[in-house]
Design a protein around this motif. Structure first.
Motif, PDB file in Angstrom:
ATOM      1  N   ILE A 148       0.835  -1.200   0.000  1.00  0.00           N
ATOM      2  CA  ILE A 148       0.000   0.000   0.000  1.00  0.00           C
ATOM      3  C   ILE A 148       0.870   1.251   0.000  1.00  0.00           C
ATOM      4  O   ILE A 148       1.792   1.378   0.805  1.00  0.00           O
ATOM      5  CB  ILE A 148      -0.906   0.027   1.260  1.00  0.00           C
ATOM      6  CG1 ILE A 148      -1.767  -1.233   1.333  1.00  0.00           C
ATOM      7  CG2 ILE A 148      -1.713   1.310   1.321  1.00  0.00           C
ATOM      8  CD1 ILE A 148      -3.036  -1.194   0.555  1.00  0.00           C
ATOM      9  N   GLY A 182       9.702  -3.110  10.936  1.00  0.00           N
ATOM     10  CA  GLY A 182       8.274  -3.347  10.706  1.00  0.00           C
ATOM     11  C   GLY A 182       7.576  -2.333   9.827  1.00  0.00           C
ATOM     12  O   GLY A 182       6.355  -2.262   9.800  1.00  0.00           O
ATOM     13  N   LYS A 185      10.314  -2.460   4.758  1.00  0.00           N
ATOM     14  CA  LYS A 185      11.536  -2.469   3.947  1.00  0.00           C
ATOM     15  C   LYS A 185      11.699  -3.786   3.207  1.00  0.00           C
ATOM     16  O   LYS A 185      11.935  -3.826   2.007  1.00  0.00           O
ATOM     17  CB  LYS A 185      12.770  -2.214   4.828  1.00  0.00           C
ATOM     18  CG  LYS A 185      12.743  -0.914   5.575  1.00  0.00           C
ATOM     19  CD  LYS A 185      14.012  -0.699   6.386  1.00  0.00           C
ATOM     20  CE  LYS A 185      14.226  -1.721   7.499  1.00  0.00           C
ATOM     21  NZ  LYS A 185      13.208  -1.662   8.571  1.00  0.00           N
ATOM     22  N   THR A 186      11.571  -4.870   3.961  1.00  0.00           N
ATOM     23  CA  THR A 186      11.749  -6.177   3.336  1.00  0.00           C
ATOM     24  C   THR A 186      10.696  -6.413   2.257  1.00  0.00           C
ATOM     25  O   THR A 186      11.015  -6.862   1.151  1.00  0.00           O
ATOM     26  CB  THR A 186      11.669  -7.290   4.407  1.00  0.00           C
ATOM     27  OG1 THR A 186      12.715  -7.065   5.355  1.00  0.00           O
ATOM     28  CG2 THR A 186      11.843  -8.667   3.792  1.00  0.00           C
ATOM     29  N   HIS A 187       9.479  -6.055   2.577  1.00  0.00           N
ATOM     30  CA  HIS A 187       8.401  -6.215   1.598  1.00  0.00           C
ATOM     31  C   HIS A 187       8.755  -5.475   0.305  1.00  0.00           C
ATOM     32  O   HIS A 187       8.673  -6.029  -0.792  1.00  0.00           O
ATOM     33  CB  HIS A 187       7.108  -5.675   2.206  1.00  0.00           C
ATOM     34  CG  HIS A 187       5.895  -5.887   1.356  1.00  0.00           C
ATOM     35  ND1 HIS A 187       4.677  -6.226   1.871  1.00  0.00           N
ATOM     36  CD2 HIS A 187       5.698  -5.790   0.010  1.00  0.00           C
ATOM     37  CE1 HIS A 187       3.794  -6.352   0.893  1.00  0.00           C
ATOM     38  NE2 HIS A 187       4.388  -6.080  -0.245  1.00  0.00           N
ATOM     39  N   ARG A 341       4.074  -4.128  10.982  1.00  0.00           N
ATOM     40  CA  ARG A 341       4.095  -5.509  11.455  1.00  0.00           C
ATOM     41  C   ARG A 341       3.179  -5.648  12.668  1.00  0.00           C
ATOM     42  O   ARG A 341       2.400  -6.594  12.780  1.00  0.00           O
ATOM     43  CB  ARG A 341       5.514  -5.942  11.812  1.00  0.00           C
ATOM     44  CG  ARG A 341       5.511  -7.318  12.441  1.00  0.00           C
ATOM     45  CD  ARG A 341       6.809  -8.069  12.365  1.00  0.00           C
ATOM     46  NE  ARG A 341       7.402  -8.069  11.057  1.00  0.00           N
ATOM     47  CZ  ARG A 341       8.665  -7.744  10.821  1.00  0.00           C
ATOM     48  NH1 ARG A 341       9.431  -7.357  11.815  1.00  0.00           N
ATOM     49  NH2 ARG A 341       9.163  -7.797   9.625  1.00  0.00           N
ATOM     50  N   GLU A 344      -0.330  -5.650  11.615  1.00  0.00           N
ATOM     51  CA  GLU A 344      -0.739  -6.954  11.091  1.00  0.00           C
ATOM     52  C   GLU A 344      -1.005  -7.941  12.201  1.00  0.00           C
ATOM     53  O   GLU A 344      -1.956  -8.719  12.128  1.00  0.00           O
ATOM     54  CB  GLU A 344       0.349  -7.516  10.167  1.00  0.00           C
ATOM     55  CG  GLU A 344       0.389  -6.806   8.845  1.00  0.00           C
ATOM     56  CD  GLU A 344       1.282  -7.511   7.846  1.00  0.00           C
ATOM     57  OE1 GLU A 344       2.243  -8.189   8.279  1.00  0.00           O
ATOM     58  OE2 GLU A 344       1.016  -7.377   6.642  1.00  0.00           O
TER      59      GLU A 344
HETATM   60  P1  ADP Z   1      10.733  -4.293   7.793  1.00  0.00           P
HETATM   61  O1  ADP Z   1      11.533  -5.102   6.834  1.00  0.00           O
HETATM   62  O2  ADP Z   1      10.854  -2.823   7.556  1.00  0.00           O
HETATM   63  O3  ADP Z   1      10.978  -4.649   9.219  1.00  0.00           O
HETATM   64  P2  ADP Z   1       8.547  -5.754   6.653  1.00  0.00           P
HETATM   65  O4  ADP Z   1       8.794  -5.515   5.213  1.00  0.00           O
HETATM   66  O5  ADP Z   1       8.915  -7.067   7.188  1.00  0.00           O
HETATM   67  O6  ADP Z   1       9.196  -4.604   7.530  1.00  0.00           O
HETATM   68  O7  ADP Z   1       7.005  -5.435   6.911  1.00  0.00           O
HETATM   69  C1  ADP Z   1       6.311  -5.921   8.038  1.00  0.00           C
HETATM   70  C2  ADP Z   1       4.961  -6.408   7.598  1.00  0.00           C
HETATM   71  O8  ADP Z   1       4.156  -5.321   7.202  1.00  0.00           O
HETATM   72  C3  ADP Z   1       5.026  -7.338   6.400  1.00  0.00           C
HETATM   73  O9  ADP Z   1       4.115  -8.387   6.582  1.00  0.00           O
HETATM   74  C4  ADP Z   1       4.618  -6.472   5.232  1.00  0.00           C
HETATM   75  O10 ADP Z   1       3.968  -7.215   4.230  1.00  0.00           O
HETATM   76  C5  ADP Z   1       3.682  -5.489   5.870  1.00  0.00           C
HETATM   77  N1  ADP Z   1       3.737  -4.179   5.204  1.00  0.00           N
HETATM   78  C6  ADP Z   1       4.647  -3.227   5.395  1.00  0.00           C
HETATM   79  N2  ADP Z   1       4.410  -2.139   4.644  1.00  0.00           N
HETATM   80  C7  ADP Z   1       3.304  -2.434   3.942  1.00  0.00           C
HETATM   81  C8  ADP Z   1       2.534  -1.718   2.983  1.00  0.00           C
HETATM   82  N3  ADP Z   1       2.867  -0.466   2.600  1.00  0.00           N
HETATM   83  N4  ADP Z   1       1.438  -2.315   2.465  1.00  0.00           N
HETATM   84  C9  ADP Z   1       1.096  -3.560   2.860  1.00  0.00           C
HETATM   85  N5  ADP Z   1       1.763  -4.284   3.754  1.00  0.00           N
HETATM   86  C10 ADP Z   1       2.865  -3.743   4.300  1.00  0.00           C
END
Ligand code: ADP
Ligand code: MG
Length: 477
Positions: A148, A182, A185-187, A341, A344
């Protein structure tokens, strides 16, 4: 075989698996989670299961892969594979089927192979790498489509899109994304990888967490395989390396990464990095590596704003086929502040509560679910804190209780004590007791130390945030 036969066979195979699975889980889990699954077909060792909603998929993947894997192995054999198909709209019955991938036992798809004679460090220890992790380590459910866009991530997202359209372009190389834990970034970086793979399947895209990269390198070092390790990474077209703040304090890994970085960069290969802070804030990073990291495009991701949170809640509920009243959406969006996170896990908690109650989601239920999550955090016991902290610092739990005076261990121990004080109702005395029978003054000293350091040490703040967010995720799970 007729189509009907496939289903009969599927039912019989699944029935046998279920008998084995039932023996390993509670009756409630079995009834709620496994009974609603339907065996669709069974052909050439591949079992297709239909799940009522995406939520089942998440739960199965999160908690039951080992049990499923084991049952399949025993009933079908090692070659067995499993695929899920998900009913998108439970209200309307079997209207649409979605095939979802990472099945627990899917054979690795044909990724672009590195040149012959170079062994992938991902395959060296095949036994330890679950076989559903494909060679490029990309997870198909992290896409741009379900990421999103909002005020908090607009810049990072468009930078990511730009890179995925023209990987390797000098202005965008490397791409450096940073932001707290959370926030997506990874996403986002996985989405970039997936997009590039879709447009140009021939490119060798590789995702690796910095921790895994470090572990692989250390292993290569032990086995005299450093050349092989470097060669492997030099064959990558798009290297995504997640959480590079973990390079802090790792001189040798920094060196090898620097050399790989240079080769890839000179060959116009794209490098993508994420970190929980800017390069200049990563302690002990060599100047030359710090400067490389800032050569291309840097973008940050901020804490989610209200609208983004609402959109994320809606998307997730829709995916799970759950109806949710407006007031509950705002209630959740207002209650969760910091990370997506965390958002979620709260949504999952709410859906799970509704699932157990067999009712629709309403505000009372949402409040109850939320209380449950936060209460569990409050009543977190010290053992759990010790486990989380030890796993964060990658040391055995016993070290936290032991007499070791090594700097890293003392540090981890003090943080664990600090968290025990903040997350449990235990007294200083009780905490001391649980940390190798130490005196309460030792605990007091640890709290002072951590509190003082928190005023200036961003890294420590982040570490504590990350451990905290692990608690929350665990508590909601
Ligand atoms: P980080 O790597 O920054 O710690 P993640 O990429 O693991 O964070 O994201 C944490 C969770 O939140 C994941 O399940 C991800 O899919 C979800 N998420 C994060 N940003 C978004 C977004 N903009 N839209 C939908 N889901 C998101
Ligand atoms: Mg991450």
């Amino acid at each position: 075989m007729q189509a009907g036969d496939h289903q009969v066979k599927a039912k019989s195979v699944w029935g046998k698996c279920c008998d084995l699975i039932a023996a390993h889980i509670t009756q409630e889990e079995y009834q709620n989670l496994f009974e609603p699954l339907i065996a669709e077909s069974f052909v050439d060792g591949k079992l297709i299961l239909t799940l009522p909603s995406y939520y089942f998929y998440e739960l199965l993947e999160r908690r039951y892969v080992p049990v499923l894997r084991d049952a399949l192995n025993r009933v079908v054999g090692e070659h067995a594979t499993l695929e899920y198909s998900i009913l998108v709209d439970p209200q309307q019955g079997v209207s649409q089927h979605h095939e979802l991938s990472p099945s627990p036992a899917r054979p690795a798809p044909q990724a672009a192979q590195p040149s012959k004679g170079i062994q992938s460090p991902f395959q060296n220890k095949a036994a330890q790498v679950p076989d559903f992790i494909t060679d490029n380590q990309l997870q198909e459910n992290y896409t741009f489509e379900n990421f999103i866009e909002g005020e908090c991530n607009r810049l990072a997202r468009s930078a990511g899109l730009a890179v995925s359209q023209k990987p390797g372009l000098k202005n965008f190389n490397p791409l450096f994304l940073y932001g707290s834990v959370g926030l997506g970034k990874t996403h986002l970086v996985q989405a970039i990888g997936n997009r590039i793979k879709t447009v140009e399947p021939g490119r060798f895209v590789l995702y690796v967490s910095c921790e895994k990269f470090t572990d692989q390198f250390m292993e290569a070092l032990r086995n005299n395989q450093v050349q092989n390790f470097t060669n492997y990474y030099n064959t990558v077209d798009v290297l995504i390396i997640d959480d590079v703040h973990h390079l802090s304090g790792k001189t040798q890994t920094q060196e090898i990464f620097f050399s790989i970085f240079n080769s890839l960069y000179l060959a116009n290969k794209q490098i993508i990095m994420t970190s929980d802070r800017q390069p200049k804030e990563i302690a002990t990073l060599t100047d030359r590596l710090e400067s490389r990291m800032t050569w291309g495009l840097m973008a940050d991701i901020q804490q989610p704003d209200y609208e983004t949170k609402v959109a994320i809640i809606r998307q997730k509920m829709y995916k799970d086929g759950v109806e949710i009243p407006k007031e509950v959406v705002s209630f959740i969006a207002e209650s969760v502040e910091k990370s997506i996170r965390e958002l979620e896990s709260v949504i999952n908690g709410v859906i799970f509560e509704a699932f157990l109650d067999k009712t629709d989601v309403n505000i009372e239920l949402a409040k109850r679910a939320m209380n449950r999550i936060f209460q569990r955090i409050e009543s977190m016991d010290i053992d759990f804190i010790k486990e989380q902290v030890a796993s964060y610092f990658k040391i055995p739990v016993e070290d936290l209780e032991g007499i070791g005076r090594k700097k890293e261990i003392v540090y981890a121990r003090q943080i664990a004590m600090y968290m025990a004080k903040n997350f449990t109702k235990s007294s200083l005395k009780a905490i001391g007791k649980q940390f190798g029978d130490r005196d309460h003054t030792t605990v007091m000293h640890a709290l002072d130390k951590v509190n003082k350091e928190l005023e200036s040490n961003e890294g420590l703040k982040k570490a504590i945030e990350e451990i905290k967010s692990r608690f929350k995720a665990e508590a909601a799970a």
